[in-house]
Design a protein around this motif. Structure first.
Motif, mmCIF file in Angstrom:
data_model
loop_
_atom_site.group_PDB
_atom_site.id
_atom_site.type_symbol
_atom_site.label_atom_id
_atom_site.label_comp_id
_atom_site.label_asym_id
_atom_site.label_seq_id
_atom_site.Cartn_x
_atom_site.Cartn_y
_atom_site.Cartn_z
ATOM 1 N N MET A 135 10.273 -8.311 6.357
ATOM 2 C CA MET A 135 11.444 -8.346 7.256
ATOM 3 C C MET A 135 12.698 -7.640 6.399
ATOM 4 S SD MET A 135 12.131 -8.940 10.475
ATOM 5 C CE MET A 135 13.737 -8.555 11.067
ATOM 6 N N ARG A 136 13.326 -6.604 6.939
ATOM 7 C CA ARG A 136 14.501 -6.306 6.324
ATOM 8 C C ARG A 136 15.680 -6.012 7.133
ATOM 9 N NH1 ARG A 136 12.345 -0.559 4.645
ATOM 10 N NH2 ARG A 136 10.266 -1.612 5.013
ATOM 11 N N LEU A 137 16.317 -7.301 7.431
ATOM 12 C CA LEU A 137 17.598 -7.305 8.137
ATOM 13 C C LEU A 137 18.531 -7.871 7.009
ATOM 14 C CD1 LEU A 137 19.101 -7.194 11.042
ATOM 15 C CD2 LEU A 137 18.651 -9.666 11.152
ATOM 16 N N THR A 138 19.601 -6.862 6.702
ATOM 17 C CA THR A 138 20.349 -7.153 5.606
ATOM 18 C C THR A 138 21.766 -7.602 5.967
ATOM 19 O OG1 THR A 138 21.418 -4.942 5.886
ATOM 20 C CG2 THR A 138 19.324 -4.935 4.512
ATOM 21 N N THR A 139 22.588 -8.017 5.184
ATOM 22 C CA THR A 139 23.761 -8.584 5.406
ATOM 23 C C THR A 139 24.538 -7.611 6.578
ATOM 24 O OG1 THR A 139 24.741 -7.586 3.383
ATOM 25 C CG2 THR A 139 23.723 -9.936 3.300
ATOM 26 N N LYS A 140 24.606 -6.253 6.298
ATOM 27 C CA LYS A 140 25.184 -5.521 7.581
ATOM 28 C C LYS A 140 24.745 -6.062 8.966
ATOM 29 C CE LYS A 140 24.312 -1.307 6.937
ATOM 30 N NZ LYS A 140 24.083 0.116 7.238
ATOM 31 N N GLU B 134 21.081 -0.558 11.607
ATOM 32 C CA GLU B 134 20.237 -1.559 10.895
ATOM 33 C C GLU B 134 19.108 -1.507 11.449
ATOM 34 O OE1 GLU B 134 19.287 -4.406 7.821
ATOM 35 O OE2 GLU B 134 21.190 -3.059 8.240
ATOM 36 N N SER B 135 18.042 -1.468 10.840
ATOM 37 C CA SER B 135 16.527 -1.410 11.494
ATOM 38 C C SER B 135 15.896 -2.708 11.294
ATOM 39 C CB SER B 135 15.843 -0.331 10.881
ATOM 40 O OG SER B 135 15.393 -0.466 9.494
ATOM 41 N N ILE B 136 15.177 -3.114 12.171
ATOM 42 C CA ILE B 136 14.368 -4.331 12.431
ATOM 43 C C ILE B 136 13.065 -3.948 12.059
ATOM 44 C CG2 ILE B 136 13.621 -6.471 13.659
ATOM 45 C CD1 ILE B 136 16.241 -5.883 15.215
ATOM 46 N N THR C 145 7.511 -3.355 8.023
ATOM 47 C CA THR C 145 6.530 -2.645 7.330
ATOM 48 C C THR C 145 7.097 -2.535 5.988
ATOM 49 O OG1 THR C 145 7.620 -0.443 7.970
ATOM 50 C CG2 THR C 145 5.830 -1.424 9.526
ATOM 51 N N SER C 146 5.977 -2.248 5.299
ATOM 52 C CA SER C 146 6.637 -2.031 3.764
ATOM 53 C C SER C 146 7.168 -0.581 3.465
ATOM 54 C CB SER C 146 5.638 -2.333 2.691
ATOM 55 O OG SER C 146 4.459 -1.547 3.000
ATOM 56 N N CYS C 147 6.648 0.503 4.770
ATOM 57 C CA CYS C 147 6.844 1.885 4.246
ATOM 58 C C CYS C 147 8.148 2.232 4.908
ATOM 59 C CB CYS C 147 5.555 2.519 4.899
ATOM 60 S SG CYS C 147 5.012 2.258 6.379
ATOM 61 N N GLY C 148 8.804 1.470 5.780
ATOM 62 C CA GLY C 148 9.798 1.973 6.721
ATOM 63 C C GLY C 148 9.443 2.499 7.979
ATOM 64 N N GLY C 149 8.202 2.206 8.283
ATOM 65 C CA GLY C 149 7.563 2.612 9.612
ATOM 66 C C GLY C 149 7.132 4.216 9.431
ATOM 67 N N GLU C 150 7.071 4.486 8.296
ATOM 68 C CA GLU C 150 6.739 5.876 8.092
ATOM 69 C C GLU C 150 5.115 6.334 8.150
ATOM 70 O OE1 GLU C 150 9.018 8.788 7.676
ATOM 71 O OE2 GLU C 150 10.530 7.444 8.108
ATOM 72 N N GLY C 151 4.439 5.419 7.839
ATOM 73 C CA GLY C 151 3.019 5.264 7.996
ATOM 74 C C GLY C 151 2.493 5.964 6.609
ATOM 75 N N ASN C 152 3.324 5.692 5.472
ATOM 76 C CA ASN C 152 2.628 6.251 3.942
ATOM 77 C C ASN C 152 2.649 4.980 3.245
ATOM 78 O OD1 ASN C 152 5.498 5.730 3.831
ATOM 79 N ND2 ASN C 152 5.913 7.682 2.847
ATOM 80 N N CYS C 153 2.322 4.003 3.814
ATOM 81 C CA CYS C 153 2.188 2.748 3.019
ATOM 82 C C CYS C 153 1.098 2.496 1.856
ATOM 83 C CB CYS C 153 1.909 1.529 3.873
ATOM 84 S SG CYS C 153 1.693 2.020 5.550
ATOM 85 N N THR D 154 -2.749 -2.917 7.560
ATOM 86 C CA THR D 154 -2.081 -3.749 8.581
ATOM 87 C C THR D 154 -0.676 -2.951 8.860
ATOM 88 O OG1 THR D 154 -0.923 -4.640 6.519
ATOM 89 C CG2 THR D 154 -2.951 -5.931 7.153
ATOM 90 N N HIS D 155 -0.859 -1.529 8.771
ATOM 91 C CA HIS D 155 0.587 -0.719 9.362
ATOM 92 C C HIS D 155 0.848 -1.254 10.782
ATOM 93 C CE1 HIS D 155 3.460 2.030 9.619
ATOM 94 N NE2 HIS D 155 2.886 2.631 10.519
#
Length: 156
Positions: A1-6, A85-87, A90-98, A106-107
């Motif tokens: 989960m990547r919700l940063t301080t921003k 900010e994106s919620i 995924t480990s690939c940023g949603g790009e599908g190149n995981c 598990t994408h």
């Protein structure tokens, strides 16, 4: 989960603004003091929030910021989206190149989770948060501490 301080800081600052909306325009310096967020960082966030019409600036003495719409019309997901900010779970940023440039096993699961989180945050307005007693209690404590700091500073 990547919700940063921003994203976290943007939501916190907007909630502070909503909590103090009845007092007129709110200065970034006051938000900075209450929330312990750097003033320069708040200025960057509020520039993005203003561009997305979530806040309005008020110039002149007693100026500051006010909400760009009613608190009930501003949802948490809008605030996070406004500061780019994106919620994304995924480990690939949603790009599908995981996995070696391809979609991993598990994408789609993590994409679905990201959508669910965004949908959840789209269902929570600033008004919903302002109505919560736990939020009100924290805001009162912060306001009391800020008032005490002002009294101590003027006594020196």
């Amino acid at each position: 989960m990547r919700l940063t301080t921003k994203g976290r800081y943007a939501v916190t600052a907007m909630l502070d603004l909503a909590l103090h909306a009845k007092q007129g325009p709110v200065s970034l310096a006051d938000i900075s003091a209450r929330q312990e967020i750097s003033l320069s960082y708040l200025e960057q966030l509020f520039a993005k929030l203003r561009r997305n019409e979530l806040v309005q600036s008020v110039r002149g003495p007693g100026g500051g910021y006010r909400l760009g719409a009613e608190a009930a019309q501003i949802v948490v997901a809008q605030i996070i989206d406004a500061v780019n900010e994106s919620i994304d779970a995924t480990s690939c940023g949603g790009e599908g190149n995981c996995q070696d440039g391809q979609i991993c096993l598990t994408h789609h699961l993590w994409c679905d989770l990201s959508k669910q989180i965004h949908q959840f945050l789209s269902g929570i307005s600033l008004a919903d948060l302002v109505a919560r007693q736990d939020v009100v209690a924290v805001a009162k404590r912060q306001d009391d501490l800020q008032a005490l700091d002002l009294i101590e500073a003027s006594a020196v």
